[in-house]
Design a protein around this motif. Structure first.
Motif, PDB file in Angstrom:
ATOM      1  N   VAL A 102       0.841  -1.195   0.000  1.00 21.88           N
ATOM      2  CA  VAL A 102       0.000   0.000   0.000  1.00 21.88           C
ATOM      3  C   VAL A 102       0.872   1.239   0.000  1.00 21.88           C
ATOM      4  N   GLU A 103       0.454   2.242  -0.769  1.00 25.12           N
ATOM      5  CA  GLU A 103       1.089   3.556  -0.730  1.00 25.12           C
ATOM      6  C   GLU A 103       0.198   4.434   0.133  1.00 25.12           C
ATOM      7  N   ARG A 104       0.741   4.914   1.257  1.00 24.91           N
ATOM      8  CA  ARG A 104      -0.033   5.700   2.225  1.00 24.91           C
ATOM      9  C   ARG A 104      -0.329   7.084   1.657  1.00 24.91           C
ATOM     10  N   ASP A 105      -1.552   7.589   1.913  1.00 19.64           N
ATOM     11  CA  ASP A 105      -1.901   8.960   1.559  1.00 19.64           C
ATOM     12  C   ASP A 105      -1.100   9.908   2.434  1.00 19.64           C
ATOM     13  N   THR A 132      -3.581   3.551  -1.031  1.00 22.46           N
ATOM     14  CA  THR A 132      -3.960   2.918  -2.280  1.00 22.46           C
ATOM     15  C   THR A 132      -3.145   1.648  -2.455  1.00 22.46           C
ATOM     16  N   ILE A 133      -3.812   0.562  -2.798  1.00 21.73           N
ATOM     17  CA  ILE A 133      -3.123  -0.711  -3.023  1.00 21.73           C
ATOM     18  C   ILE A 133      -2.390  -0.644  -4.354  1.00 21.73           C
ATOM     19  N   ILE A 134      -1.088  -0.964  -4.333  1.00 20.48           N
ATOM     20  CA  ILE A 134      -0.311  -0.930  -5.569  1.00 20.48           C
ATOM     21  C   ILE A 134       0.165  -2.311  -6.003  1.00 20.48           C
ATOM     22  N   ALA A 135       0.062  -3.308  -5.129  1.00 17.38           N
ATOM     23  CA  ALA A 135       0.404  -4.684  -5.500  1.00 17.38           C
ATOM     24  C   ALA A 135      -0.281  -5.641  -4.529  1.00 17.38           C
TER      25      ALA A 135
END
Length: 111
Positions: free
Chosen positions: A28-31, A55-58
């Motif tokens: 996840v990429e944190r906001d 947002t999930i990136i993988a």
């Protein structure tokens, strides 16, 4: 009360993540948290709350079931999520910081 968050600006070049999670894990990429409050007060980095949104990136291949098959994940790449703040493991790849967590640490998908 939850901290205000904003989506990361898309000014940086999108690169493929070098992390491939296993099993029921997701990356996840944190906001980012906002730099100012609603009243206009500028917050230093030490005073900012880390948001529990991202947002999930993988995603991994799914949980291994007793019969040897893989159970599919309920989330998919690109989903915006709300997760528990104590669960994720922080991983740094280059200049980017990502979170690695189990699917069970995800509380909700934001639509």
């Amino acid at each position: 009360m939850a901290a205000a968050t904003k989506k990361k600006p898309s000014t940086k070049k999108k690169s493929k993540v070098a992390l491939q999670p296993l099993g029921d894990k997701v990356v996840v990429e944190r906001d980012e948290s906002l730099d100012t409050t609603a009243g206009g007060i500028v917050l230093p980095d030490s005073a900012k709350d880390k948001p529990s949104r991202g947002t999930i990136i993988a995603i991994g291949t799914g949980k291994l079931l007793d019969d040897g098959s893989r159970g599919s994940l309920q989330v998919k790449k690109g989903d915006r999520i709300l997760f528990t703040s104590y669960a994720p493991e922080t991983i740094t790849v280059g200049d980017d910081e990502y979170l690695l967590m189990s699917e069970s640490d995800i509380l909700a998908v934001i639509e």
